[in-house]
Design a protein around this motif. Structure first.
Motif, PDB file in Angstrom:
ATOM      1  N   ARG A  24       0.820  -1.214   0.000  1.00 20.77           N
ATOM      2  CA  ARG A  24       0.000   0.000   0.000  1.00 20.77           C
ATOM      3  C   ARG A  24       0.854   1.265   0.000  1.00 20.77           C
ATOM      4  NH1 ARG A  24      -3.450  -3.295   3.267  1.00 20.77           N
ATOM      5  NH2 ARG A  24      -5.443  -3.615   2.186  1.00 20.77           N
ATOM      6  N   ILE A  25       2.168   1.111   0.156  1.00 25.17           N
ATOM      7  CA  ILE A  25       3.071   2.257   0.111  1.00 25.17           C
ATOM      8  C   ILE A  25       4.062   2.022  -1.020  1.00 25.17           C
ATOM      9  CG2 ILE A  25       4.776   3.625   1.375  1.00 25.17           C
ATOM     10  CD1 ILE A  25       3.417   2.605   3.958  1.00 25.17           C
ATOM     11  N   PHE A  26       3.983   2.861  -2.064  1.00 28.26           N
ATOM     12  CA  PHE A  26       4.829   2.692  -3.239  1.00 28.26           C
ATOM     13  C   PHE A  26       6.002   3.670  -3.171  1.00 28.26           C
ATOM     14  CE2 PHE A  26       0.757   1.663  -5.901  1.00 28.26           C
ATOM     15  CZ  PHE A  26       0.599   0.472  -5.185  1.00 28.26           C
ATOM     16  N   LEU A  27       7.219   3.136  -3.194  1.00 28.30           N
ATOM     17  CA  LEU A  27       8.413   3.968  -3.357  1.00 28.30           C
ATOM     18  C   LEU A  27       8.792   3.907  -4.832  1.00 28.30           C
ATOM     19  CD1 LEU A  27      10.494   2.852  -0.230  1.00 28.30           C
ATOM     20  CD2 LEU A  27       8.807   4.691  -0.416  1.00 28.30           C
ATOM     21  N   HIS A  39      -7.474   5.630   6.167  1.00 28.03           N
ATOM     22  CA  HIS A  39      -8.321   5.637   4.972  1.00 28.03           C
ATOM     23  C   HIS A  39      -7.978   6.800   4.046  1.00 28.03           C
ATOM     24  CE1 HIS A  39     -11.034   3.471   7.943  1.00 28.03           C
ATOM     25  NE2 HIS A  39     -10.757   2.581   7.015  1.00 28.03           N
ATOM     26  N   SER A  40      -6.833   7.450   4.284  1.00 28.70           N
ATOM     27  CA  SER A  40      -6.416   8.574   3.446  1.00 28.70           C
ATOM     28  C   SER A  40      -5.512   8.078   2.316  1.00 28.70           C
ATOM     29  CB  SER A  40      -5.672   9.621   4.277  1.00 28.70           C
ATOM     30  OG  SER A  40      -6.483  10.129   5.322  1.00 28.70           O
ATOM     31  N   LEU A  41      -5.356   8.937   1.316  1.00 29.76           N
ATOM     32  CA  LEU A  41      -4.390   8.726   0.241  1.00 29.76           C
ATOM     33  C   LEU A  41      -3.358   9.847   0.353  1.00 29.76           C
ATOM     34  CD1 LEU A  41      -3.386   7.360  -2.380  1.00 29.76           C
ATOM     35  CD2 LEU A  41      -4.980   8.821  -3.647  1.00 29.76           C
ATOM     36  N   ILE A  42      -2.076   9.484   0.475  1.00 33.48           N
ATOM     37  CA  ILE A  42      -1.007  10.455   0.688  1.00 33.48           C
ATOM     38  C   ILE A  42      -0.029  10.364  -0.477  1.00 33.48           C
ATOM     39  CG2 ILE A  42       0.838  11.205   2.240  1.00 33.48           C
ATOM     40  CD1 ILE A  42      -0.698   9.835   4.523  1.00 33.48           C
ATOM     41  N   LEU A  43       0.249  11.512  -1.113  1.00 33.49           N
ATOM     42  CA  LEU A  43       1.098  11.557  -2.298  1.00 33.49           C
ATOM     43  C   LEU A  43       2.277  12.485  -2.029  1.00 33.49           C
ATOM     44  CD1 LEU A  43      -1.806  12.041  -4.875  1.00 33.49           C
ATOM     45  CD2 LEU A  43      -0.796   9.881  -4.113  1.00 33.49           C
ATOM     46  N   LEU A  44       3.481  11.920  -2.030  1.00 39.29           N
ATOM     47  CA  LEU A  44       4.700  12.678  -1.774  1.00 39.29           C
ATOM     48  C   LEU A  44       5.543  12.698  -3.042  1.00 39.29           C
ATOM     49  CD1 LEU A  44       5.663  11.069   1.677  1.00 39.29           C
ATOM     50  CD2 LEU A  44       4.086  12.950   1.247  1.00 39.29           C
ATOM     51  N   ALA A  53      -1.987   4.015   5.811  1.00 44.09           N
ATOM     52  CA  ALA A  53      -2.643   4.683   4.680  1.00 44.09           C
ATOM     53  C   ALA A  53      -2.057   4.207   3.357  1.00 44.09           C
ATOM     54  CB  ALA A  53      -2.464   6.194   4.803  1.00 44.09           C
ATOM     55  N   ARG A  54      -2.787   4.470   2.278  1.00 45.68           N
ATOM     56  CA  ARG A  54      -2.241   4.285   0.942  1.00 45.68           C
ATOM     57  C   ARG A  54      -1.361   5.483   0.604  1.00 45.68           C
ATOM     58  NH1 ARG A  54      -8.025   3.306  -1.604  1.00 45.68           N
ATOM     59  NH2 ARG A  54      -8.631   3.668   0.559  1.00 45.68           N
ATOM     60  N   ALA A  55      -0.205   5.240   0.021  1.00 44.50           N
ATOM     61  CA  ALA A  55       0.716   6.339  -0.245  1.00 44.50           C
ATOM     62  C   ALA A  55       1.597   6.033  -1.441  1.00 44.50           C
ATOM     63  CB  ALA A  55       1.590   6.601   0.988  1.00 44.50           C
ATOM     64  N   ILE A  56       2.005   7.102  -2.130  1.00 47.45           N
ATOM     65  CA  ILE A  56       2.997   7.033  -3.199  1.00 47.45           C
ATOM     66  C   ILE A  56       4.089   8.045  -2.854  1.00 47.45           C
ATOM     67  CG2 ILE A  56       3.470   7.315  -5.648  1.00 47.45           C
ATOM     68  CD1 ILE A  56       0.591   6.645  -6.246  1.00 47.45           C
ATOM     69  N   PHE A  57       5.333   7.593  -2.845  1.00 48.09           N
ATOM     70  CA  PHE A  57       6.468   8.458  -2.539  1.00 48.09           C
ATOM     71  C   PHE A  57       7.416   8.410  -3.735  1.00 48.09           C
ATOM     72  CE2 PHE A  57       9.695   9.535   1.097  1.00 48.09           C
ATOM     73  CZ  PHE A  57      10.152  10.609   0.363  1.00 48.09           C
ATOM     74  N   ASN A  58       7.390   9.460  -4.558  1.00 51.58           N
ATOM     75  CA  ASN A  58       8.331   9.569  -5.675  1.00 51.58           C
ATOM     76  C   ASN A  58       9.650  10.109  -5.138  1.00 51.58           C
ATOM     77  OD1 ASN A  58       6.361   8.801  -7.546  1.00 51.58           O
ATOM     78  ND2 ASN A  58       5.632  10.892  -7.762  1.00 51.58           N
ATOM     79  N   THR A  59      10.737   9.395  -5.376  1.00 52.73           N
ATOM     80  CA  THR A  59      11.991   9.790  -4.749  1.00 52.73           C
ATOM     81  C   THR A  59      13.193   9.434  -5.618  1.00 52.73           C
ATOM     82  OG1 THR A  59      13.355   9.502  -2.776  1.00 52.73           O
ATOM     83  CG2 THR A  59      12.088   7.593  -3.503  1.00 52.73           C
ATOM     84  N   HIS A  60      14.272  10.190  -5.416  1.00 50.02           N
ATOM     85  CA  HIS A  60      15.564   9.861  -6.027  1.00 50.02           C
ATOM     86  C   HIS A  60      16.465   9.098  -5.051  1.00 50.02           C
ATOM     87  CE1 HIS A  60      15.037  11.822  -9.843  1.00 50.02           C
ATOM     88  NE2 HIS A  60      14.751  12.986  -9.287  1.00 50.02           N
TER      89      HIS A  60
END
Length: 584
Positions: free
Chosen positions: A379-382, A458-463, A491-498
């Motif tokens: 549920r947490i995408f790096l 139950h939130s969606l978090i986008l970083l 929570a569900r989350a997407i973390f775009n990172t270098h």
């Protein structure tokens, strides 16, 4: 015997195509979009596309429907059914579009009515409003007639309109309105008798008659004295007051009409207005029995029609381009899932269509699709990969699909199953502000802190590239703490990172803290073309970061490898100079 007239049948008080009975929230929709999240997720752009497709400015109702992030499964299903009634029956769509301009005009009548109107103008206003009311009711009934409606919303509307049509009051209005309009529209001129005293001074004036035609004919006094009528007058020998004419050219045609002025400022016209108002009283009295007939309900529904017609137009355009749109299955909120096959960013597709200028351009080979799978497996995408490799586009695609699903729309993809979210939080880069005492990193940390103070499981978090404004060691350490916090929250989350090291260590993070959201590593793929250059594929898949070798190749493409730097310097005539210590 005159039939007993009774009032219009009362509809469900909150009859709506967006909300089933007793489900409309009282608080504003913006509560679900903290900070800049509406802009970050691309919803601002999608609202502009909706504006273009529906032909209206996105007002409060249109924005509310897309931004309220409705979590009620009943409401979402209710909207999906209304949408499919319009989507599956093109003839209904065409008929609704045909009657909608009349409903929009009726809405203007309802919204802009001035209660300070004179009795005369009140009659004129009411006659126009009731005429539109009749046209809209019958036009909507014709649009819905014969369509096998499945949605509760449109069936309720159809039943209510049928009840209106069958009401004797409606039938009476339909019969009497043309006669009242003819009587009122027949007030074209009047005859006034003026008595004079011995010195020929006017001492008394009386209304003699009301005529259905403009006054023409030369008065007897004018014929006796041989006086010619003045230019612009209605053949009278001496007009008391004439509004100036204005010339106008429209579409090659020539028009001449009186300029709009407040005629009541002239004493004679003010007196005449009061007199004509008395003449209009019988019509006003006839209109009184139709007080209960109002266009307020149709005015409330007008933006909802625009919402569904705009959504239908967008869905059709996307499907005609060869990309899939599907009705998502509604999963329970506690399941915290979002699974979409062949997902894509709808704004990107609409942008391509707008640029092509072709309504049915083929986008199958242009827009890349990717799977989305928020589930127990992750549920947490790096997400790692090169700049302009599709990370942000993928992130926005997920948030747009989530909002569209909760609005009751179809979503981009061939198949979908989605749980509602309570809020969508974003943490995207912002321009550095010199006025901030804490600096850019302090501002970043403050915004992240607010997310964790308010977000739920139950939130969606986008970083998006968060925590990059301090040194690498500190950034990596803090980013890992943030990911641990997301796992703990669930929570569900997407973390775009270098931070490739962060993505490589995802299993260690899973093992180091308990939580209901597993961390997984995704990568924006690149490939090498025949010339050895690195190209993004815009495909996102599970996997570890592709390493620094690709980074060096991409850097070389932009001329920042040592070989290319030295070559460029040599071409400029710069040579390496070896410095030796100067002898004393």
């Amino acid at each position: 015997m005159t039939p007993q007239l009774h009032s219009e049948p009362q509809p469900r008080q909150d009859l709506s195509l967006l909300w089933p009975e007793n489900t409309r929230p009282s608080s504003p929709a913006s509560r679900n979009w903290p900070g800049n999240s509406i802009r970050d997720t691309g919803l601002t752009e999608l609202l502009e596309f909706l504006k273009f497709s529906s032909g209206v400015k996105p007002g409060a109702v249109l924005a509310e429907a897309l931004l309220d992030l409705c979590t009620d499964q009943q409401v979402i299903g209710y909207r999906q059914e209304v949408l499919e009634d319009v989507l599956f029956h093109p003839e209904l769509e065409i008929r609704l579009k045909a009657v909608l301009p009349q409903i929009t005009t009726l809405t203007d009548y309802v919204a802009s009515r001035d209660r300070r109107l004179s009795p005369l103008h009140e009659v004129s206003w009411r006659l126009g409003e009731l005429e539109l009311y009749l046209q809209c009711v019958e036009g909507l009934l014709e649009a819905l007639q014969g369509v096998p409606l499945k949605s509760q919303g449109l069936r309720d509307l159809h039943h209510h309109l049928q009840a209106i049509q069958q009401d004797p009051l409606f039938a009476s209005l339909k019969k009497e309105l043309p006669e009242m309009q003819a009587r009122f529209g027949g007030l074209a001129s009047i005859s006034i008798g003026v008595n004079l005293d011995a010195q020929l001074k006017p001492v008394e004036a009386t209304l003699l008659a009301v005529h259905g035609e403009p006054f023409k004919g030369a008065p007897l006094l004018g014929r006796l004295f041989g006086t010619r009528p003045k230019e612009g007058s209605s053949n009278g020998m001496g007009p008391l007051h004439v509004l100036p004419f204005r010339q106008e050219h429209i579409g090659g045609a020539h028009f001449q009409h009186h300029e709009r002025q407040d005629t009541l400022l002239h004493p004679l016209f003010a007196d005449l207005a009061r007199i004509i108002g008395d003449v209009a009283k019988p019509i006003s009295k006839g209109l009184a029995q139709y007080t209960s007939l109002s266009g307020k309900l149709l005015a409330r529904l007008e933006p909802e029609f625009h919402f569904y017609l705009g959504a239908t137009s967008i869905i059709r355009r996307i499907q005609q381009s060869g990309l899939p749109m599907c009705k998502p299955q509604i999963a329970p909120m506690q399941e915290r899932t979002c699974q979409i096959e062949a997902s894509f960013n709808i704004n990107l597709a609409l942008r391509h269509l707008a640029r092509s200028g072709v309504s049915q351009a083929d986008l199958k080979g242009t827009i890349k699709t990717n799977p989305v799978d928020f589930s127990d497996t992750g549920r947490i995408f790096l997400v790692t990969g090169p700049n302009r490799g599709g990370k942000t586009t993928y992130t926005q695609a997920v948030s747009l699909a989530q909002a569209m699903f909760q609005a009751g729309w179809y979503v981009p993809g061939s198949q979908a199953r989605i749980s509602p979210v309570d809020r969508i939080y974003t943490h995207f880069p912002v321009e550095e502000r010199p006025d901030l005492e804490t600096g850019r990193f302090g501002e970043e940390a403050s915004r992240l802190g607010e997310v964790f103070q308010k977000a739920t499981s139950h939130s969606l978090i986008l970083l998006n590239e968060s925590l990059t404004s301090t040194n690498l060691t500190e950034s990596l350490f803090l980013a890992e703490d943030v990911v641990r916090g997301l796992r703990f929250l669930g929570a569900r989350a997407i973390f775009n990172t270098h931070f490739h090291e962060l993505a490589r260590n995802f299993e260690q993070i899973n093992a180091s803290v308990s939580g209901a959201a597993r961390v997984v590593s995704l990568v924006a793929e690149v490939e090498t073309d025949p010339e050895g250059e690195i190209q993004p594929t815009y495909r996102i898949r599970q996997g570890l970061p592709q390493g620094v070798s690709y980074a060096r190749r991409i850097a070389a493409q932009h001329g920042i490898s040592f070989e290319k730097i030295s070559k460029a310097l040599q071409e400029r005539g710069v040579t390496s100079t070896e410095h030796t210590p100067t002898e004393s």
